[in-house]
Design a protein around this motif. Sequence first.
Motif, mmCIF file in Angstrom:
data_model
loop_
_atom_site.group_PDB
_atom_site.id
_atom_site.type_symbol
_atom_site.label_atom_id
_atom_site.label_comp_id
_atom_site.label_asym_id
_atom_site.label_seq_id
_atom_site.Cartn_x
_atom_site.Cartn_y
_atom_site.Cartn_z
ATOM 1 N N GLU A 105 8.981 -3.819 18.125
ATOM 2 C CA GLU A 105 9.275 -4.627 17.035
ATOM 3 C C GLU A 105 9.783 -3.778 16.160
ATOM 4 N N ARG A 106 9.152 -2.786 15.922
ATOM 5 C CA ARG A 106 9.468 -1.788 14.628
ATOM 6 C C ARG A 106 10.818 -0.986 14.769
ATOM 7 N N ALA A 107 11.179 -0.826 16.139
ATOM 8 C CA ALA A 107 12.494 -0.489 16.340
ATOM 9 C C ALA A 107 13.602 -1.576 16.144
ATOM 10 N N GLN A 108 13.104 -2.834 16.375
ATOM 11 C CA GLN A 108 14.266 -3.830 16.097
ATOM 12 C C GLN A 108 14.211 -3.901 14.720
ATOM 13 N N PHE A 109 13.394 -3.882 13.652
ATOM 14 C CA PHE A 109 13.649 -3.700 12.369
ATOM 15 C C PHE A 109 14.452 -2.639 11.820
ATOM 16 N N HIS A 110 14.233 -1.462 12.514
ATOM 17 C CA HIS A 110 14.977 -0.314 12.065
ATOM 18 C C HIS A 110 16.501 -0.645 12.251
ATOM 19 N N ILE A 111 16.753 -1.140 13.473
ATOM 20 C CA ILE A 111 18.158 -1.470 14.033
ATOM 21 C C ILE A 111 18.769 -2.600 12.830
ATOM 22 N N THR A 167 0.737 -1.043 0.120
ATOM 23 C CA THR A 167 0.068 0.071 0.033
ATOM 24 C C THR A 167 0.891 1.376 0.054
ATOM 25 N N HIS A 168 1.787 1.287 0.739
ATOM 26 C CA HIS A 168 2.752 2.411 1.040
ATOM 27 C C HIS A 168 4.003 1.974 0.731
ATOM 28 N N HIS A 169 5.079 2.745 -0.054
ATOM 29 C CA HIS A 169 6.408 2.411 -0.421
ATOM 30 C C HIS A 169 7.228 2.960 0.307
ATOM 31 N N THR A 170 7.431 2.497 1.363
ATOM 32 C CA THR A 170 8.474 2.858 2.420
ATOM 33 C C THR A 170 9.195 1.878 2.958
ATOM 34 N N ASP A 171 10.194 1.840 3.676
ATOM 35 C CA ASP A 171 10.718 0.472 4.610
ATOM 36 C C ASP A 171 9.788 0.043 5.559
ATOM 37 N N THR A 172 9.328 1.199 6.333
ATOM 38 C CA THR A 172 8.672 0.850 7.530
ATOM 39 C C THR A 172 7.240 0.742 7.159
ATOM 40 N N ALA A 173 6.506 1.103 6.189
ATOM 41 C CA ALA A 173 5.291 0.684 5.562
ATOM 42 C C ALA A 173 5.244 -0.789 4.975
ATOM 43 N N ILE A 174 6.267 -0.928 4.539
ATOM 44 C CA ILE A 174 6.395 -2.414 4.095
ATOM 45 C C ILE A 174 6.366 -3.495 5.200
ATOM 46 N N PHE A 175 7.383 -3.228 6.170
ATOM 47 C CA PHE A 175 7.427 -3.930 7.183
ATOM 48 C C PHE A 175 6.107 -4.062 7.879
ATOM 49 N N GLU A 176 5.477 -3.066 8.197
ATOM 50 C CA GLU A 176 4.476 -2.886 8.981
ATOM 51 C C GLU A 176 3.113 -3.792 8.291
ATOM 52 N N GLU A 177 3.258 -3.620 7.029
ATOM 53 C CA GLU A 177 2.164 -4.443 6.206
ATOM 54 C C GLU A 177 2.429 -5.804 6.323
ATOM 55 N N ALA A 178 3.815 -6.233 6.148
ATOM 56 C CA ALA A 178 4.009 -7.668 6.006
ATOM 57 C C ALA A 178 3.837 -8.183 7.559
#
Length: 220
Positions: free
Chosen positions: A60-66, A36-47
């Motif tokens: 969990e989102r912070a862990q993805f960023h790290i 839906t949204h083409h950003t690193d964070t948006a793709i991770f959250e949608e997945a």
Amino acid sequence: MDGTLSDSVPLHQTAFLSVMEGFSFPSLNRDWASYTHHTDTAIFEEAWSSAYGRRPSLEERAQFHIRLESEFEEIGRGRIIAEIAGAAAFVEHLRNAGWAVAFATGGLRKMSRRKLTAIGVKFADDLLVTASEYVTREELVVQAIEAARIHYAFTPGRVVSIGDGIWDLKTAAALGLHFLGVGTGSKAEILASAGATVVSDFRDRAAATASLQQCGLAQY
């Protein structure tokens, strides 16, 4: 950023895929453009939401960023990040010509700093808006405009978004902004067929500036 100013798409995509696969989702849609949204964070959250039926927690989102920033640093060690031809000089040219320049990117902050530094683009950190802070491309662009308003102490009049992807064009259209596309081959064809003014790169500053001045809001 990627594909617009820096030639860093393959490096970024390699790091991103490695990290996404490292989360061992039960199933993972690797067609990033279909999200839906083409950003690193948006793709991770949608997945994550698709796999587990809920949004990831802040931890969990912070862990993805790290993980992503670490993987990008590791994969990029010893590799040169090149600019899209003429990008750094063009950014400086725009500033000298009186444009207020801000950066909005679907990548994360640490990675984006490295890319800009690698290609020799000078930037103030408050004018860099990334997916470390915002999820959607619309949010990123809106906040970049606001950052420019505050930094340069001016009221924005004509705003032009510059990007290399169809998602950039759609974001500009959704926000009612003018748009200038960057790219060659099929990428340029897709943008042009959607009504965008497109330049191949920034080596011809005069031509790129003329395109910037002339481009209008694309209809698609």
